[in-house]
Motif scaffolding. Structure first.
Motif, PDB file in Angstrom:
ATOM      1  N   VAL A  12       1.381  -0.954   0.077  1.00 27.15           N
ATOM      2  CA  VAL A  12       0.210  -0.179  -0.208  1.00 27.15           C
ATOM      3  C   VAL A  12       0.865   0.793  -0.358  1.00 27.15           C
ATOM      4  O   VAL A  12       1.075   1.550   0.991  1.00 27.15           O
ATOM      5  N   PHE A  13       0.967   2.105  -1.109  1.00 27.85           N
ATOM      6  CA  PHE A  13       1.817   2.970  -1.207  1.00 27.85           C
ATOM      7  C   PHE A  13       0.838   4.317  -1.586  1.00 27.85           C
ATOM      8  O   PHE A  13      -0.243   4.898  -2.051  1.00 27.85           O
ATOM      9  N   ALA A  14       1.793   5.558  -0.702  1.00 30.75           N
ATOM     10  CA  ALA A  14       1.212   6.935  -1.028  1.00 30.75           C
ATOM     11  C   ALA A  14       2.143   7.603  -2.114  1.00 30.75           C
ATOM     12  O   ALA A  14       3.326   7.425  -1.662  1.00 30.75           O
ATOM     13  N   MET A  15       1.792   8.738  -2.323  1.00 31.39           N
ATOM     14  CA  MET A  15       2.909   9.792  -3.184  1.00 31.39           C
ATOM     15  C   MET A  15       1.772  11.343  -2.778  1.00 31.39           C
ATOM     16  O   MET A  15       0.374  11.235  -2.692  1.00 31.39           O
ATOM     17  N   SER A  16       2.708  12.244  -2.779  1.00 31.33           N
ATOM     18  CA  SER A  16       2.654  13.157  -3.323  1.00 31.33           C
ATOM     19  C   SER A  16       3.551  14.406  -3.834  1.00 31.33           C
ATOM     20  O   SER A  16       4.907  13.808  -3.848  1.00 31.33           O
ATOM     21  N   ALA A  17       2.618  15.141  -4.743  1.00 29.82           N
ATOM     22  CA  ALA A  17       3.788  15.961  -5.430  1.00 29.82           C
ATOM     23  C   ALA A  17       3.472  17.234  -5.592  1.00 29.82           C
ATOM     24  O   ALA A  17       2.122  17.500  -6.021  1.00 29.82           O
ATOM     25  N   HIS A  18       4.215  18.275  -6.782  1.00 29.43           N
ATOM     26  CA  HIS A  18       4.065  19.754  -7.128  1.00 29.43           C
ATOM     27  C   HIS A  18       3.579  19.294  -8.732  1.00 29.43           C
ATOM     28  O   HIS A  18       5.475  19.000  -8.983  1.00 29.43           O
ATOM     29  N   VAL A  19       2.335  19.389  -9.430  1.00 28.21           N
ATOM     30  CA  VAL A  19       2.618  19.449 -10.371  1.00 28.21           C
ATOM     31  C   VAL A  19       2.328  20.697 -11.494  1.00 28.21           C
ATOM     32  O   VAL A  19       1.180  21.415 -11.379  1.00 28.21           O
ATOM     33  N   LYS A  20       3.567  21.155 -12.352  1.00 24.13           N
ATOM     34  CA  LYS A  20       2.857  21.827 -13.203  1.00 24.13           C
ATOM     35  C   LYS A  20       2.945  21.962 -14.317  1.00 24.13           C
ATOM     36  O   LYS A  20       3.245  21.190 -15.310  1.00 24.13           O
ATOM     37  N   ILE A  21       1.089  22.433 -15.258  1.00 24.78           N
ATOM     38  CA  ILE A  21       1.149  22.396 -16.114  1.00 24.78           C
ATOM     39  C   ILE A  21       1.057  23.968 -16.240  1.00 24.78           C
ATOM     40  O   ILE A  21       1.027  25.183 -15.961  1.00 24.78           O
ATOM     41  N   LYS A  22       0.143  23.232 -18.082  1.00 22.70           N
ATOM     42  CA  LYS A  22       0.710  24.311 -19.416  1.00 22.70           C
ATOM     43  C   LYS A  22      -0.298  25.495 -19.305  1.00 22.70           C
ATOM     44  O   LYS A  22      -1.297  25.154 -18.553  1.00 22.70           O
ATOM     45  N   GLN A  23      -0.228  26.507 -19.796  1.00 20.44           N
ATOM     46  CA  GLN A  23      -1.312  27.182 -19.635  1.00 20.44           C
ATOM     47  C   GLN A  23      -2.147  27.328 -20.680  1.00 20.44           C
ATOM     48  O   GLN A  23      -3.442  27.787 -19.584  1.00 20.44           O
ATOM     49  N   GLU A  24      -2.286  26.736 -21.519  1.00 15.68           N
ATOM     50  CA  GLU A  24      -3.522  26.025 -22.236  1.00 15.68           C
ATOM     51  C   GLU A  24      -4.189  25.016 -22.119  1.00 15.68           C
ATOM     52  O   GLU A  24      -5.164  25.111 -22.315  1.00 15.68           O
ATOM     53  N   TYR A  25      -4.122  24.127 -20.369  1.00 11.76           N
ATOM     54  CA  TYR A  25      -4.508  23.579 -20.198  1.00 11.76           C
ATOM     55  C   TYR A  25      -4.585  23.676 -18.729  1.00 11.76           C
ATOM     56  O   TYR A  25      -5.487  22.754 -18.188  1.00 11.76           O
ATOM     57  N   VAL A  26      -5.075  24.719 -18.213  1.00 12.26           N
ATOM     58  CA  VAL A  26      -5.481  25.824 -17.060  1.00 12.26           C
ATOM     59  C   VAL A  26      -6.696  24.358 -17.192  1.00 12.26           C
ATOM     60  O   VAL A  26      -7.057  24.143 -14.948  1.00 12.26           O
ATOM     61  N   GLN A  27      -7.650  25.031 -17.741  1.00 10.94           N
ATOM     62  CA  GLN A  27      -9.112  24.962 -17.251  1.00 10.94           C
ATOM     63  C   GLN A  27      -9.394  23.044 -17.513  1.00 10.94           C
ATOM     64  O   GLN A  27     -10.686  22.519 -17.109  1.00 10.94           O
ATOM     65  N   GLN A  28      -8.526  22.519 -17.532  1.00 12.61           N
ATOM     66  CA  GLN A  28      -8.784  20.668 -17.973  1.00 12.61           C
ATOM     67  C   GLN A  28      -7.788  20.197 -16.311  1.00 12.61           C
ATOM     68  O   GLN A  28      -7.351  19.201 -17.274  1.00 12.61           O
ATOM     69  N   THR A  29      -7.789  20.727 -15.512  1.00 13.78           N
ATOM     70  CA  THR A  29      -7.329  20.249 -14.366  1.00 13.78           C
ATOM     71  C   THR A  29      -7.700  18.395 -13.894  1.00 13.78           C
ATOM     72  O   THR A  29      -7.220  17.634 -13.478  1.00 13.78           O
ATOM     73  N   ASN A  30      -9.083  18.927 -13.599  1.00 10.43           N
ATOM     74  CA  ASN A  30      -9.434  17.455 -13.092  1.00 10.43           C
ATOM     75  C   ASN A  30      -9.052  16.618 -13.881  1.00 10.43           C
ATOM     76  O   ASN A  30      -8.970  15.362 -14.354  1.00 10.43           O
ATOM     77  N   ASN A  31      -9.222  16.232 -15.047  1.00  6.52           N
ATOM     78  CA  ASN A  31      -8.621  15.751 -16.192  1.00  6.52           C
ATOM     79  C   ASN A  31      -7.282  15.520 -16.127  1.00  6.52           C
ATOM     80  O   ASN A  31      -7.170  13.794 -16.016  1.00  6.52           O
ATOM     81  N   LEU A  32      -6.768  16.527 -16.258  1.00 11.06           N
ATOM     82  CA  LEU A  32      -4.625  15.952 -16.030  1.00 11.06           C
ATOM     83  C   LEU A  32      -5.196  14.973 -14.731  1.00 11.06           C
ATOM     84  O   LEU A  32      -4.423  13.892 -14.169  1.00 11.06           O
ATOM     85  N   LEU A  33      -6.258  15.286 -12.935  1.00  6.42           N
ATOM     86  CA  LEU A  33      -5.523  14.598 -12.175  1.00  6.42           C
ATOM     87  C   LEU A  33      -6.340  13.028 -12.530  1.00  6.42           C
ATOM     88  O   LEU A  33      -5.292  12.298 -11.797  1.00  6.42           O
ATOM     89  N   ARG A  34      -6.959  13.187 -13.276  1.00  8.79           N
ATOM     90  CA  ARG A  34      -8.041  11.644 -13.427  1.00  8.79           C
ATOM     91  C   ARG A  34      -6.894  10.898 -13.908  1.00  8.79           C
ATOM     92  O   ARG A  34      -6.131   9.598 -14.098  1.00  8.79           O
ATOM     93  N   LYS A  35      -5.400  11.790 -15.002  1.00  7.42           N
ATOM     94  CA  LYS A  35      -4.883  10.262 -16.135  1.00  7.42           C
ATOM     95  C   LYS A  35      -3.892  10.166 -15.232  1.00  7.42           C
ATOM     96  O   LYS A  35      -3.811   9.273 -15.359  1.00  7.42           O
ATOM     97  N   ILE A  36      -3.755  11.208 -14.349  1.00  7.32           N
ATOM     98  CA  ILE A  36      -2.289  11.126 -13.305  1.00  7.32           C
ATOM     99  C   ILE A  36      -3.102   9.602 -12.687  1.00  7.32           C
ATOM    100  O   ILE A  36      -1.628   8.813 -12.342  1.00  7.32           O
ATOM    101  N   ASN A  37      -3.974   9.834 -11.906  1.00  9.13           N
ATOM    102  CA  ASN A  37      -3.975   8.831 -11.365  1.00  9.13           C
ATOM    103  C   ASN A  37      -4.076   7.867 -11.614  1.00  9.13           C
ATOM    104  O   ASN A  37      -3.569   6.703 -10.939  1.00  9.13           O
ATOM    105  N   GLU A  38      -4.868   7.212 -12.393  1.00  4.30           N
ATOM    106  CA  GLU A  38      -5.217   6.087 -13.452  1.00  4.30           C
ATOM    107  C   GLU A  38      -3.617   5.637 -13.729  1.00  4.30           C
ATOM    108  O   GLU A  38      -3.107   4.525 -13.618  1.00  4.30           O
TER     109      GLU A  38
END
Length: 290
Positions: free
Chosen positions: A239-265
């Motif tokens: 059972v593992f855990a992780m934390s991180a700071h992720v900087k996203i490109k400006q053009e994808y600022v409105q797609q944060t939820n989608n990015l979080l879903r991708k990272i978790n998958e």
């Protein structure tokens, strides 16, 4: 998919068998005056401690979290494992001390009784191996218990072979020699177990996961421009855990939820990381600049 209840029942069966072997061999060791058989019984103690820890892990997985213990009781397993490791080191020191005394003053061994008890222990270890073999391929916890049982099976073979050699040569000094060999196996296991537990308590990166690989997988995503302050640690076995700071490109600022879903998958599928805390960052564009 692994049937948790079915696997837990198998573990309970193996636990009962290993405790029975421990009692039988320690009684047999006393009756036959064989330090090797007593040492083997203490090696079996490693088995039922490991299996007991696996059972604790299954029980813990069913317990709900609370506001005071947000991750639940996962670390109880690691505490139990650390106690197990320390106990094994102490047990091996006892075996070395008793072996030293028997090197100085060899004692008579009831060889036929020794071989008989060791043979029963060997048969029981084979039975445990068969019970755990299938699940050992799909669960790391079971694999650990299975590995311990294999080690004890080899230890039982050593005791039997030693007994057979003594029956032909009548050299009782073989008994403490075998005991030292078993003691080395036990202290090695104890030291490795303690090191692994301390690594978990120090929140070190799990040996199953490379931070560089996690970093690369996240940075592969089109939306990500940078990843920093990456931390990966173990809550309990597998059972593992992780934390991180992720900087996203400006053009994808409105797609944060989608990015979080991708990272978790990605983290779940490729690294088995289920507990993720991601802080999203991005460069703000200053409207006054031209």
């Amino acid at each position: 998919m692994l049937d948790i209840n079915h696997t837990e029942h198998k573990l309970w069966l193996v636990f009962v068998i290993s405790v029975s072997i421990f009692v039988m061999e320690i009684v047999g060791g006393i009756l036959s005056n064989s330090l090797a058989l007593i040492s083997d019984s203490l090696h079996v103690m490693l088995d039922f401690f490991a299996i007991g820890i696996s059972l604790i892990a299954f029980r813990i997985a069913k317990k709900p979290h609370s506001t005071k213990l947000s991750f639940g009781f996962h670390r109880v397993e690691i505490v139990a494992a650390l106690v197990n490791g320390i106990t094994l080191i102490l047990v091996s020191c006892f075996i070395f001390y008793e072996s030293y005394k028997r090197f100085l003053e060899p004692q008579d061994i009831q060889i036929n009784m020794l071989i008989g008890f060791a043979a029963v222990g060997f048969a029981a270890n084979l039975a445990m191996m068969l019970i755990l073999k299938k699940e050992s391929h799909s669960n790391l916890n079971i694999k650990g218990s299975y590995t311990h049982v294999i080690g004890d099976t080899l230890s039982s073979i050593g005791v039997i072979v030693g007994g057979i050699i003594m029956s032909f040569t009548n050299y009782p000094i073989i008994d403490p020699i075998i005991s030292v060999g078993i003691g080395i196996l036990i202290i090695r296991s104890g030291i490795i177990l303690c090191k692994e537990c301390i690594h978990v308590f120090m929140e070190g990166t799990p040996k199953e996961i490379k931070s560089e690989s996690v970093l690369e997988e996240i940075e592969k995503l089109n939306e990500v421009s940078d990843v920093h302050d990456l931390h990966i640690w173990t809550l309990t076995s597998n059972v593992f855990a992780m934390s991180a700071h992720v900087k996203i490109k400006q053009e994808y600022v409105q797609q944060t939820n989608n990015l979080l879903r991708k990272i978790n998958e990605v983290l779940k599928e490729k690294f088995g990381i289920n507990h993720c805390t991601i802080q999203i960052e991005h460069d703000l564009i200053n409207p006054d600049k031209h």
